[in-house]
Write a protein that holds these residues in place. Sequence first.
Motif, PDB file in Angstrom:
ATOM      1  N   VAL A 277      -2.463   6.570  -8.232  1.00 46.28           N
ATOM      2  CA  VAL A 277      -1.182   7.265  -8.104  1.00 46.28           C
ATOM      3  C   VAL A 277      -0.451   6.672  -6.913  1.00 46.28           C
ATOM      4  O   VAL A 277      -0.915   6.769  -5.770  1.00 46.28           O
ATOM      5  CB  VAL A 277      -1.379   8.782  -7.922  1.00 46.28           C
ATOM      6  N   GLY A 278       0.677   6.028  -7.186  1.00 50.22           N
ATOM      7  CA  GLY A 278       1.412   5.324  -6.150  1.00 50.22           C
ATOM      8  C   GLY A 278       2.514   6.162  -5.525  1.00 50.22           C
ATOM      9  O   GLY A 278       2.752   7.316  -5.913  1.00 50.22           O
ATOM     10  N   PRO A 279       3.218   5.600  -4.543  1.00 54.85           N
ATOM     11  CA  PRO A 279       4.293   6.312  -3.845  1.00 54.85           C
ATOM     12  C   PRO A 279       5.342   6.844  -4.812  1.00 54.85           C
ATOM     13  O   PRO A 279       5.756   6.155  -5.749  1.00 54.85           O
ATOM     14  CB  PRO A 279       4.891   5.230  -2.932  1.00 54.85           C
ATOM     15  N   GLY A 280       5.758   8.075  -4.585  1.00 53.82           N
ATOM     16  CA  GLY A 280       6.791   8.684  -5.395  1.00 53.82           C
ATOM     17  C   GLY A 280       6.323   9.203  -6.738  1.00 53.82           C
ATOM     18  O   GLY A 280       7.115   9.796  -7.489  1.00 53.82           O
ATOM     19  N   GLN A 281       5.046   9.010  -7.061  1.00 53.50           N
ATOM     20  CA  GLN A 281       4.510   9.504  -8.327  1.00 53.50           C
ATOM     21  C   GLN A 281       3.837  10.855  -8.120  1.00 53.50           C
ATOM     22  O   GLN A 281       3.244  11.111  -7.071  1.00 53.50           O
ATOM     23  CB  GLN A 281       3.487   8.508  -8.903  1.00 53.50           C
ATOM     24  N   ALA A 282       3.910  11.690  -9.120  1.00 58.19           N
ATOM     25  CA  ALA A 282       3.232  12.981  -9.076  1.00 58.19           C
ATOM     26  C   ALA A 282       1.778  12.802  -9.483  1.00 58.19           C
ATOM     27  O   ALA A 282       1.457  11.963 -10.331  1.00 58.19           O
ATOM     28  CB  ALA A 282       3.918  13.967 -10.010  1.00 58.19           C
ATOM     29  N   ILE A 283       0.903  13.572  -8.867  1.00 56.97           N
ATOM     30  CA  ILE A 283      -0.499  13.543  -9.261  1.00 56.97           C
ATOM     31  C   ILE A 283      -0.635  14.284 -10.591  1.00 56.97           C
ATOM     32  O   ILE A 283      -0.316  15.465 -10.684  1.00 56.97           O
ATOM     33  CB  ILE A 283      -1.390  14.185  -8.187  1.00 56.97           C
ATOM     34  N   PRO A 284      -1.101  13.609 -11.631  1.00 62.19           N
ATOM     35  CA  PRO A 284      -1.192  14.239 -12.947  1.00 62.19           C
ATOM     36  C   PRO A 284      -2.409  15.156 -13.047  1.00 62.19           C
ATOM     37  O   PRO A 284      -3.303  15.102 -12.183  1.00 62.19           O
ATOM     38  CB  PRO A 284      -1.325  13.040 -13.887  1.00 62.19           C
ATOM     39  N   PRO A 285      -2.482  15.976 -14.077  1.00 63.71           N
ATOM     40  CA  PRO A 285      -3.694  16.781 -14.292  1.00 63.71           C
ATOM     41  C   PRO A 285      -4.915  15.876 -14.382  1.00 63.71           C
ATOM     42  O   PRO A 285      -4.872  14.807 -14.981  1.00 63.71           O
ATOM     43  CB  PRO A 285      -3.421  17.478 -15.624  1.00 63.71           C
ATOM     44  N   ALA A 286      -6.001  16.305 -13.755  1.00 60.31           N
ATOM     45  CA  ALA A 286      -7.198  15.469 -13.697  1.00 60.31           C
ATOM     46  C   ALA A 286      -8.438  16.335 -13.609  1.00 60.31           C
ATOM     47  O   ALA A 286      -8.383  17.518 -13.227  1.00 60.31           O
ATOM     48  CB  ALA A 286      -7.124  14.526 -12.492  1.00 60.31           C
ATOM     49  N   ASP A 287      -9.565  15.732 -13.953  1.00 65.73           N
ATOM     50  CA  ASP A 287     -10.855  16.387 -13.751  1.00 65.73           C
ATOM     51  C   ASP A 287     -11.388  16.096 -12.355  1.00 65.73           C
ATOM     52  O   ASP A 287     -12.057  16.922 -11.745  1.00 65.73           O
ATOM     53  CB  ASP A 287     -11.866  15.883 -14.792  1.00 65.73           C
ATOM     54  N   LEU A 288     -11.097  14.901 -11.855  1.00 64.67           N
ATOM     55  CA  LEU A 288     -11.609  14.467 -10.557  1.00 64.67           C
ATOM     56  C   LEU A 288     -10.517  13.716  -9.810  1.00 64.67           C
ATOM     57  O   LEU A 288      -9.852  12.842 -10.375  1.00 64.67           O
ATOM     58  CB  LEU A 288     -12.828  13.549 -10.757  1.00 64.67           C
ATOM     59  N   ILE A 289     -10.333  14.049  -8.528  1.00 63.57           N
ATOM     60  CA  ILE A 289      -9.466  13.296  -7.619  1.00 63.57           C
ATOM     61  C   ILE A 289     -10.354  12.679  -6.547  1.00 63.57           C
ATOM     62  O   ILE A 289     -11.248  13.342  -6.013  1.00 63.57           O
ATOM     63  CB  ILE A 289      -8.396  14.198  -6.977  1.00 63.57           C
ATOM     64  N   VAL A 290     -10.108  11.404  -6.249  1.00 63.99           N
ATOM     65  CA  VAL A 290     -10.880  10.699  -5.224  1.00 63.99           C
ATOM     66  C   VAL A 290      -9.941  10.227  -4.125  1.00 63.99           C
ATOM     67  O   VAL A 290      -8.950   9.552  -4.399  1.00 63.99           O
ATOM     68  CB  VAL A 290     -11.637   9.497  -5.817  1.00 63.99           C
ATOM     69  N   LEU A 291     -10.255  10.595  -2.886  1.00 65.26           N
ATOM     70  CA  LEU A 291      -9.532  10.097  -1.714  1.00 65.26           C
ATOM     71  C   LEU A 291     -10.349   8.954  -1.129  1.00 65.26           C
ATOM     72  O   LEU A 291     -11.457   9.159  -0.627  1.00 65.26           O
ATOM     73  CB  LEU A 291      -9.349  11.196  -0.672  1.00 65.26           C
ATOM     74  N   ALA A 292      -9.823   7.733  -1.230  1.00 60.65           N
ATOM     75  CA  ALA A 292     -10.535   6.554  -0.755  1.00 60.65           C
ATOM     76  C   ALA A 292     -10.419   6.432   0.758  1.00 60.65           C
ATOM     77  O   ALA A 292      -9.783   7.242   1.434  1.00 60.65           O
ATOM     78  CB  ALA A 292      -9.984   5.310  -1.451  1.00 60.65           C
ATOM     79  N   GLY A 293     -11.026   5.375   1.308  1.00 58.61           N
ATOM     80  CA  GLY A 293     -11.016   5.162   2.739  1.00 58.61           C
ATOM     81  C   GLY A 293      -9.639   4.808   3.274  1.00 58.61           C
ATOM     82  O   GLY A 293      -8.711   4.499   2.527  1.00 58.61           O
TER      83      GLY A 293
END
Length: 499
Positions: A277-293
């Motif tokens: 998910v890049g700048p200006g994009q909304a986070i879509p419905p998901a089962d899992l979100i990962v925050l990387a380093g």
Amino acid sequence: MVQGTTSDAGKSTLVAGLARILRRRGLQVAPFKPQNMALNAAVTADGGEIGRAQALQALAAGLAPHTDFNPVLLKPSSDIGAQVIIHGRVVASLSARDYHAYKPTAMAAVMQSWERLCARYDAVLVEGAGSPAEINLRDRDIANMGFAEAADVPVVLVADIDRGGVFAHLVGTLELLSASEQARVRGFIINRFRGDISLLQPGLDWLEARTGRKVFGVLPYLHGLFLDAEDGLGDAVAEGAGAAGALRVVAPVHPRISNHTDLDALRLHPQVDFHWVGPGQAIPPADLIVLAGSKSVQADLAWLRAQGWDEAIARHLRYGGKLIGICGGFQMLGRSLADPLGLEGEAGTAPGLGWLEMETELKPDKQLGTVSGHLDGALGGGAAVVSGYEIHMGVSWGAALQRPALWLESAAGKRADGALSADGQILGTYVHGLFDAPQALSALLAWAGLKDVQPIDLAARREADIERLADALETSCAIDALFDHRLPTQPTLSPLSPP
């Protein structure tokens, strides 16, 4: 030495493929990149860190990663500054102007590593950085022709035809070099060609006539080739696939995202519908979100909030979704982030997302090391095996760490890592490579909600693609002419000595 007309022209790929070819022919070969600027790093056998691409090239050569393979690593912390790593260790955080003044010291370290490698190996394959025709960077250059001149090595230029303008890139780059630098360029390799090679031949003939240099080969576009990315995400932000019923996984891309290769196993899994998910994009419905380093955790967290992603992730958790934070992403999950020495930006303390009861403070000593262990039993998978590495400057503490996500083993004994929230929705860890081991990947996908998980082996896929790349180079390039002498034609592999 392989230099490129642009960033991402195929330098890293070409060196990896050539390393495997020389290894097949019985030579002891080492990769070498004098200076790398990248936020994807790997931990070495001698306890330092180097660019991820050089670790991949070492694998192709049959070697464990070593700090001599990338003696200078720059990890950008802002648009005008970077952490400077020499022989695997942090020596300073410098602005671009201050680093320019520091380059003679960096060059001395480069030449020390170069001399050690030349003494130990039959061949050393050198990778440049960016383009040698960047006029503003030529003074005190240590990454391209500055090194080639100092080490007296021949150069091949690689260009990406898929970008367009390949003849302009090659001729223009050559024209912008000095006379002595031009004399070093023995010829060209064209990368990522699609189509009928006979239609390209008139252009190749013109290029050889115009420059007096040989086109050593035209490497075809290798669809689906998986090799660890050196740094940027490129077009990957727009990717997304997955069959019906696939697990939906998204990962926000913050400005200083680091070691995003941690998510390669998710991207490649046939049952995962993965999206950056890049700048200006909304986070879509998901089962899992990962925050990387992240290389600048406070700044990236502020940016994440400015995008409204903190509210989107909170909504995701309210609806029962799972969340994983890795390294800097893990630090974001706590109640506070302190940087009293200004190691990653302005000194001060900032509030975290507050979803784990812990605090983090950045310390000047970076934690580096390879690790192995297993997932906590609460994550299922029968305490699945984990193997990875740590690269972080933060120290975390708090009640959340009483429910660890991983158990790591070393000569010093068993220790806990990370945290798993009491409701089982949130996992945090300092371990990079969390998803790389097949058992751990399957267990974590099942924890996130995927049914009947198909196991995949990332290491086996990487090895198969290195072999595929080497085969393509053997077929499409004049390898003997490239090295200007006859190489062994039959494999006579012997054990390779460590660096």
